[in-house]
Design an enzyme around this catalytic site. Structure first.
Site, PDB file in Angstrom:
ATOM      1  N   SER A 154     -14.346 -63.947  28.022  1.00 44.33           N
ATOM      2  CA  SER A 154     -13.719 -64.026  29.912  1.00 44.33           C
ATOM      3  C   SER A 154     -12.608 -63.635  29.799  1.00 44.33           C
ATOM      4  O   SER A 154     -12.025 -63.419  28.699  1.00 44.33           O
ATOM      5  CB  SER A 154     -14.671 -65.720  30.128  1.00 44.33           C
ATOM      6  N   TYR A 167     -10.672 -74.159  30.963  1.00 39.71           N
ATOM      7  CA  TYR A 167     -11.265 -73.427  30.525  1.00 39.71           C
ATOM      8  C   TYR A 167     -10.983 -71.604  30.194  1.00 39.71           C
ATOM      9  O   TYR A 167     -11.451 -71.780  29.188  1.00 39.71           O
ATOM     10  CB  TYR A 167     -12.607 -72.559  32.065  1.00 39.71           C
TER      11      TYR A 167
HETATM   12  P1  NAP Z   1     -24.992 -70.594  33.222  1.00 36.98           P
HETATM   13  O1  NAP Z   1     -25.434 -69.572  33.798  1.00 36.98           O
HETATM   14  O2  NAP Z   1     -23.979 -72.050  33.792  1.00 36.98           O
HETATM   15  O3  NAP Z   1     -25.358 -70.906  31.723  1.00 36.98           O
HETATM   16  C1  NAP Z   1     -24.931 -71.841  30.571  1.00 36.98           C
HETATM   17  C2  NAP Z   1     -25.480 -71.738  29.916  1.00 36.98           C
HETATM   18  O4  NAP Z   1     -24.966 -72.905  28.845  1.00 36.98           O
HETATM   19  C3  NAP Z   1     -27.031 -73.257  30.596  1.00 36.98           C
HETATM   20  O5  NAP Z   1     -28.191 -72.718  30.014  1.00 36.98           O
HETATM   21  C4  NAP Z   1     -26.639 -74.270  30.348  1.00 36.98           C
HETATM   22  O6  NAP Z   1     -27.134 -75.613  30.332  1.00 36.98           O
HETATM   23  C5  NAP Z   1     -25.819 -74.098  28.701  1.00 36.98           C
HETATM   24  N1  NAP Z   1     -25.132 -74.903  28.274  1.00 36.98           N
HETATM   25  C6  NAP Z   1     -23.812 -75.720  28.685  1.00 36.98           C
HETATM   26  N2  NAP Z   1     -23.423 -77.132  28.314  1.00 36.98           N
HETATM   27  C7  NAP Z   1     -23.639 -77.236  26.975  1.00 36.98           C
HETATM   28  C8  NAP Z   1     -24.421 -78.180  26.347  1.00 36.98           C
HETATM   29  N3  NAP Z   1     -22.824 -78.912  25.861  1.00 36.98           N
HETATM   30  N4  NAP Z   1     -25.096 -77.980  25.091  1.00 36.98           N
HETATM   31  C9  NAP Z   1     -26.455 -76.604  24.948  1.00 36.98           C
HETATM   32  N5  NAP Z   1     -25.968 -76.040  25.953  1.00 36.98           N
HETATM   33  C10 NAP Z   1     -25.232 -76.040  27.097  1.00 36.98           C
HETATM   34  O7  NAP Z   1     -23.288 -69.780  32.397  1.00 36.98           O
HETATM   35  P2  NAP Z   1     -23.385 -68.530  32.503  1.00 36.98           P
HETATM   36  O8  NAP Z   1     -22.585 -67.830  33.417  1.00 36.98           O
HETATM   37  O9  NAP Z   1     -25.040 -67.765  31.919  1.00 36.98           O
HETATM   38  O10 NAP Z   1     -22.236 -68.167  31.373  1.00 36.98           O
HETATM   39  C11 NAP Z   1     -22.551 -67.772  29.523  1.00 36.98           C
HETATM   40  C12 NAP Z   1     -21.772 -67.631  29.142  1.00 36.98           C
HETATM   41  O11 NAP Z   1     -20.783 -66.544  30.176  1.00 36.98           O
HETATM   42  C13 NAP Z   1     -20.124 -68.729  28.825  1.00 36.98           C
HETATM   43  O12 NAP Z   1     -20.017 -68.583  27.672  1.00 36.98           O
HETATM   44  C14 NAP Z   1     -19.040 -68.084  30.583  1.00 36.98           C
HETATM   45  O13 NAP Z   1     -17.967 -68.598  29.694  1.00 36.98           O
HETATM   46  C15 NAP Z   1     -19.178 -66.495  30.217  1.00 36.98           C
HETATM   47  N6  NAP Z   1     -18.743 -66.155  31.302  1.00 36.98           N
HETATM   48  C16 NAP Z   1     -19.391 -66.509  32.589  1.00 36.98           C
HETATM   49  C17 NAP Z   1     -18.443 -65.800  33.726  1.00 36.98           C
HETATM   50  C18 NAP Z   1     -19.214 -65.596  34.752  1.00 36.98           C
HETATM   51  O14 NAP Z   1     -18.882 -65.603  35.918  1.00 36.98           O
HETATM   52  N7  NAP Z   1     -20.587 -66.346  35.518  1.00 36.98           N
HETATM   53  C19 NAP Z   1     -17.565 -64.131  33.206  1.00 36.98           C
HETATM   54  C20 NAP Z   1     -17.245 -64.995  31.992  1.00 36.98           C
HETATM   55  C21 NAP Z   1     -17.591 -65.362  31.625  1.00 36.98           C
HETATM   56  P3  NAP Z   1     -27.233 -76.040  30.988  1.00 36.98           P
HETATM   57  O15 NAP Z   1     -27.264 -75.739  32.584  1.00 36.98           O
HETATM   58  O16 NAP Z   1     -28.573 -77.429  31.112  1.00 36.98           O
HETATM   59  O17 NAP Z   1     -26.064 -77.327  30.660  1.00 36.98           O
END
Ligand code: NAP
Length: 234
Positions: A154, A167
């Site tokens: 990130s 985070y």
């Molecule tokens: P998201 O929609 O919240 O998806 C996260 C996924 O991880 C969900 O499927 C969640 O499942 C799963 N997860 C969380 N805790 C878990 C656990 N203990 N065991 C198994 N699965 C788990 O987030 P996203 O925005 O797509 O983020 C994906 C990646 O991109 C992450 O690494 C995040 O840090 C990174 N990122 C995101 C952003 C942003 O703005 N969205 C920016 C920079 C980086 P549940 O919902 O069932 O817990």
């Protein structure tokens, strides 16, 4: 560019989320439904011919994903639980591509950082990346095949963002872990890289976008002036 992953097996963590935020906003121009980065990654790998193992925490998300993608191998698992992860993925079989995407974001001002939130964030965002990568890389080395591991980091690993002590520190640590993995696994023809998204309108993106001053600053720093997945209004 045509990508063909036929004959390869991929594993994506955090593969489940599908978010109805666009409906909540009343906006039909935003991408709908807004899907998590992991879920979209699974679809892209599937569409490129790979067999995909999708690991996530919420069963319903995996059920709906399996309906969309025939042949998917769903695994419902809390990656923050070391023993459960060992049990579920210890005998996962051959994996050629790994995307470490699962993460939690539990914002707290620095003076209020709690043991619970910090430990949870470390165990899901960082420790599981090491654990799953070890299992997958050992398999690649044993089979004598090349492979690729992508860790989703990130911009918060590089820029200070208020309330993201837990985070941001996991993402900063992930960056150096990735470099060490690349150094040690490179001789085995295993590539290891990170990706650093800015704000993407997912379930997680919604959390960070709830703060108007943050949105203003981030959009000002983004050449297109909008977040990934948003329409021109958002
Ligand atoms: P998201 O929609 O919240 O998806 C996260 C996924 O991880 C969900 O499927 C969640 O499942 C799963 N997860 C969380 N805790 C878990 C656990 N203990 N065991 C198994 N699965 C788990 O987030 P996203 O925005 O797509 O983020 C994906 C990646 O991109 C992450 O690494 C995040 O840090 C990174 N990122 C995101 C952003 C942003 O703005 N969205 C920016 C920079 C980086 P549940 O919902 O069932 O817990």
């Amino acid at each position: 560019m045509q990508i063909n992953f036929s004959g390869l097996r991929a594993l994506v963590t955090g593969a489940g989320k599908v978010e109805q935020w666009a409906v909540a906003l009343g906006c039909r121009r935003c991408l709908y439904p807004l899907t998590g980065i992991g879920r979209d990654t699974v679809k892209a790998l599937h569409d490129s011919g790979a067999k995909v193992v999708a690991v996530s925490r919420t069963k319903e998300d995996l059920v709906s994903l399996s309906k969309e993608l025939p042949g998917l191998e769903p695994i419902c698992l809390d990656l923050g639980d070391w023993e459960a992860t060992e049990h579920a993925l210890g005998n996962i079989g051959p994996i050629d591509l790994l995307v470490n995407n699962a993460a939690v974001l539990l914002p707290e001002p620095f003076l209020e950082v709690s043991k619970e939130a910090f430990d949870r964030t470390i165990s899901v965002n960082l420790r599981s990346v090491i654990q799953v990568s070890q299992m997958v890389a050992r398999g690649m080395i044993a089979r004598g095949v090349p492979g690729s591991i992508v860790n989703i980091s990130s911009i918060s690993s590089r820029s200070a963002i208020t309330s993201l002590t837990s985070y941001g520190s996991t993402k900063g640590a992930m960056d150096i872990v990735t470099k060490i993995m690349a150094l040690e696994l490179g001789p085995h023809k295993i590539r290891v890289n990170t990706v650093h998204p800015t704000v993407v309108l997912t379930n997680m993106g919604k959390k960070v976008s709830a703060r108007p001053e943050f949105v203003k600053t981030m959009k000002a720093r983004t050449p297109l002036g909008k977040f990934a997945g948003a329409c021109d209004l958002h």
